[in-house]
Design a protein around this motif. Structure first.
Motif, PDB file in Angstrom:
ATOM      1  N   CYS A  72       0.865  -1.143  -0.075  1.00 35.45           N
ATOM      2  CA  CYS A  72      -0.050  -0.111  -0.066  1.00 35.45           C
ATOM      3  C   CYS A  72       0.855   1.289  -0.036  1.00 35.45           C
ATOM      4  O   CYS A  72       2.230   1.068   0.140  1.00 35.45           O
ATOM      5  CB  CYS A  72      -0.914  -0.020   1.386  1.00 35.45           C
ATOM      6  SG  CYS A  72       0.073   0.357   2.842  1.00 35.45           S
ATOM      7  N   THR A 115       2.208   0.519   5.547  1.00 36.35           N
ATOM      8  CA  THR A 115       1.827   0.326   6.845  1.00 36.35           C
ATOM      9  C   THR A 115       0.331   0.022   7.030  1.00 36.35           C
ATOM     10  O   THR A 115      -0.018  -0.889   7.162  1.00 36.35           O
ATOM     11  CB  THR A 115       2.178   1.509   7.831  1.00 36.35           C
ATOM     12  OG1 THR A 115       1.780   3.003   7.291  1.00 36.35           O
ATOM     13  CG2 THR A 115       3.822   1.691   7.985  1.00 36.35           C
ATOM     14  N   VAL A 116      -0.229   1.137   7.046  1.00 36.28           N
ATOM     15  CA  VAL A 116      -1.984   1.006   7.335  1.00 36.28           C
ATOM     16  C   VAL A 116      -2.705  -0.023   6.455  1.00 36.28           C
ATOM     17  O   VAL A 116      -3.120  -0.917   7.146  1.00 36.28           O
ATOM     18  CB  VAL A 116      -2.501   2.314   7.544  1.00 36.28           C
ATOM     19  CG1 VAL A 116      -3.804   2.274   7.961  1.00 36.28           C
ATOM     20  CG2 VAL A 116      -1.860   3.106   8.554  1.00 36.28           C
ATOM     21  N   THR A 117      -2.781   0.425   5.376  1.00 33.91           N
ATOM     22  CA  THR A 117      -3.898  -0.273   4.465  1.00 33.91           C
ATOM     23  C   THR A 117      -3.404  -1.749   4.221  1.00 33.91           C
ATOM     24  O   THR A 117      -4.291  -2.747   4.409  1.00 33.91           O
ATOM     25  CB  THR A 117      -4.170   0.389   3.107  1.00 33.91           C
ATOM     26  OG1 THR A 117      -4.241   1.656   3.297  1.00 33.91           O
ATOM     27  CG2 THR A 117      -5.084  -0.099   2.414  1.00 33.91           C
ATOM     28  N   GLU A 159      -4.311  -8.654   7.511  1.00 32.80           N
ATOM     29  CA  GLU A 159      -4.981  -9.343   8.557  1.00 32.80           C
ATOM     30  C   GLU A 159      -6.206  -9.777   7.952  1.00 32.80           C
ATOM     31  O   GLU A 159      -6.619 -11.068   8.457  1.00 32.80           O
ATOM     32  CB  GLU A 159      -5.197  -8.029   9.647  1.00 32.80           C
ATOM     33  CG  GLU A 159      -4.188  -7.781  10.583  1.00 32.80           C
ATOM     34  CD  GLU A 159      -3.573  -9.036  11.282  1.00 32.80           C
ATOM     35  OE1 GLU A 159      -4.154 -10.023  11.655  1.00 32.80           O
ATOM     36  OE2 GLU A 159      -2.115  -9.281  11.062  1.00 32.80           O
ATOM     37  N   LYS A 160      -6.827  -9.405   7.161  1.00 34.98           N
ATOM     38  CA  LYS A 160      -7.987  -9.732   6.478  1.00 34.98           C
ATOM     39  C   LYS A 160      -7.730 -11.127   5.877  1.00 34.98           C
ATOM     40  O   LYS A 160      -8.501 -12.062   5.903  1.00 34.98           O
ATOM     41  CB  LYS A 160      -8.747  -8.891   5.722  1.00 34.98           C
ATOM     42  CG  LYS A 160      -9.541  -7.752   6.371  1.00 34.98           C
ATOM     43  CD  LYS A 160     -10.531  -7.310   5.542  1.00 34.98           C
ATOM     44  CE  LYS A 160     -11.665  -6.566   6.463  1.00 34.98           C
ATOM     45  NZ  LYS A 160     -12.988  -6.821   5.882  1.00 34.98           N
ATOM     46  N   GLU A 191       4.664  -6.369   4.746  1.00 33.79           N
ATOM     47  CA  GLU A 191       3.829  -5.364   4.093  1.00 33.79           C
ATOM     48  C   GLU A 191       5.008  -4.136   3.695  1.00 33.79           C
ATOM     49  O   GLU A 191       6.162  -4.591   3.805  1.00 33.79           O
ATOM     50  CB  GLU A 191       3.351  -4.280   5.228  1.00 33.79           C
ATOM     51  CG  GLU A 191       2.107  -5.052   6.003  1.00 33.79           C
ATOM     52  CD  GLU A 191       2.188  -5.976   7.112  1.00 33.79           C
ATOM     53  OE1 GLU A 191       2.952  -5.746   7.721  1.00 33.79           O
ATOM     54  OE2 GLU A 191       1.565  -6.919   7.059  1.00 33.79           O
ATOM     55  N   THR A 193      -1.464  -3.704   6.339  1.00 30.69           N
ATOM     56  CA  THR A 193      -1.547  -4.224   7.465  1.00 30.69           C
ATOM     57  C   THR A 193      -3.212  -4.632   7.658  1.00 30.69           C
ATOM     58  O   THR A 193      -3.642  -5.631   8.077  1.00 30.69           O
ATOM     59  CB  THR A 193      -1.366  -3.548   8.867  1.00 30.69           C
ATOM     60  OG1 THR A 193      -0.017  -3.004   8.541  1.00 30.69           O
ATOM     61  CG2 THR A 193      -1.656  -4.271  10.003  1.00 30.69           C
ATOM     62  N   MET A 194      -4.091  -3.720   7.298  1.00 28.16           N
ATOM     63  CA  MET A 194      -5.567  -4.034   7.367  1.00 28.16           C
ATOM     64  C   MET A 194      -5.686  -5.431   6.387  1.00 28.16           C
ATOM     65  O   MET A 194      -6.401  -6.404   6.686  1.00 28.16           O
ATOM     66  CB  MET A 194      -6.357  -2.877   6.751  1.00 28.16           C
ATOM     67  CG  MET A 194      -6.747  -1.862   7.743  1.00 28.16           C
ATOM     68  SD  MET A 194      -7.239  -0.283   6.945  1.00 28.16           S
ATOM     69  CE  MET A 194      -7.749   0.832   8.483  1.00 28.16           C
ATOM     70  N   SER A 231       1.908   3.845   1.948  1.00 30.04           N
ATOM     71  CA  SER A 231       2.862   3.865   3.099  1.00 30.04           C
ATOM     72  C   SER A 231       3.444   2.746   3.528  1.00 30.04           C
ATOM     73  O   SER A 231       4.390   2.834   4.419  1.00 30.04           O
ATOM     74  CB  SER A 231       2.163   4.806   4.126  1.00 30.04           C
ATOM     75  OG  SER A 231       1.126   3.878   4.878  1.00 30.04           O
TER      76      SER A 231
END
Lengths: 162, 100
Positions: free
Chosen positions: B10, B14-16, B22-23, B39, B18-19, B12
């Motif tokens: 994604c 990091t955020v997306t 996890e899913k 990531e 990781t989301m 950065s």
């Protein structure tokens, strides 16, 4: 839980913004003012949004989840803004799909692996169109926090039941 | 339980990503896969893909052109929930096609 961390000072209602840059300044700026992010955070949000957009068009209400690199963050937090008029963001992963955004969840994230639960619940919130509608129509910030609390409690109960 | 390595990309790194990771971990567990996710940002994705042996690459940011050496699947459905089941099915299909 997201709602436990949500303070009225991290919520902006009917934000008067015409560009995503305005949104970063007005909503992302709350995270700076409240000590969650460094001075460099707003500029970093704006720059990152131009390279990697965060608009998400689902149903009738467009959402954006602006965020940026951990080096601009002091501690994790989320600021929420409802926008008076739709503001154009580009859809995540595209360079040409415009999403008229009404609600933003601006995230300050340091170590995403420590906040997987919160990140997953942000996704659940933005995918719930009726919740987004109720957030837009909420009478005050306390009601917005209550709506998010109820949603998160519903998610928790469902997780425990399964 | 089969072990699979996924590179999640994604903006950065990091955020997306990781989301999404996890899913995928959650859903692929039901399919009998244990996911090890890494990531990455788009700018580092190609060199990471070439250096590591990933079974599949999922992304929510446009990926630079290149030879990634693994199937690439758009993960935006994880964010909207629309077409999300198809996304998991696509990931499982490429894993099965690779003999996993």
């Amino acid at each position: 839980m997201i709602w436990e961390e949500l303070k009225p000072t991290l919520i902006c209602r009917n934000v008067d913004a015409v560009s995503s840059d305005d949104v970063m300044e007005l909503v992302g700026g709350r995270l700076v003012a409240e000590g969650y992010a460094k001075q460099s955070y707003v500029k970093a949000l704006q720059t990152r949004e131009r390279s990697f957009s965060t608009g998400i068009g689902i149903g009738s209400i467009g959402v954006a989840i602006p965020h940026t690199d951990p080096q601009h963050v002091r501690r994790p937090g989320i600021a929420i803004g409802t926008l008076r008029r739709p503001v154009d963001f580009l859809q995540m992963g595209t360079v040409d799909v415009v999403v008229p955004v009404r609600i933003v969840f601006v995230m300050a994230v340091q170590n995403p692996n420590e906040h997987i639960g919160s990140l997953q619940r942000v996704i659940a919130l933005i995918q719930d169109e009726s919740l987004l509608k109720r957030l837009l129509l909420a009478d005050d910030k306390e009601e917005m926090i209550r709506l998010i609390r109820e949603k998160e409690e519903t998610i928790e109960r469902a997780a425990q039941a399964s | 339980m089969k072990n699979v390595k996924i590179l999640s990309v994604c903006g950065s790194g990091t955020v997306t990503s990781t989301m999404v990771a996890e899913k995928l971990k959650e859903h692929l567990l039901d399919e009998g896969y244990k996911v090890e996710a890494t990531e990455a940002r788009p700018t580092e994705a190609l060199s990471m893909a070439q250096a590591g042996s990933y079974d599949v690459i999922v992304h929510t940011s446009p990926l630079p052109e290149g030879e990634y050496g693994a199937p690439i699947i758009d993960a935006f459905a994880c964010m909207t929930g629309i077409g999300e089941d198809q996304f998991y099915a696509d990931v499982v299909a490429v894993l099965q096609a690779a003999g996993k």
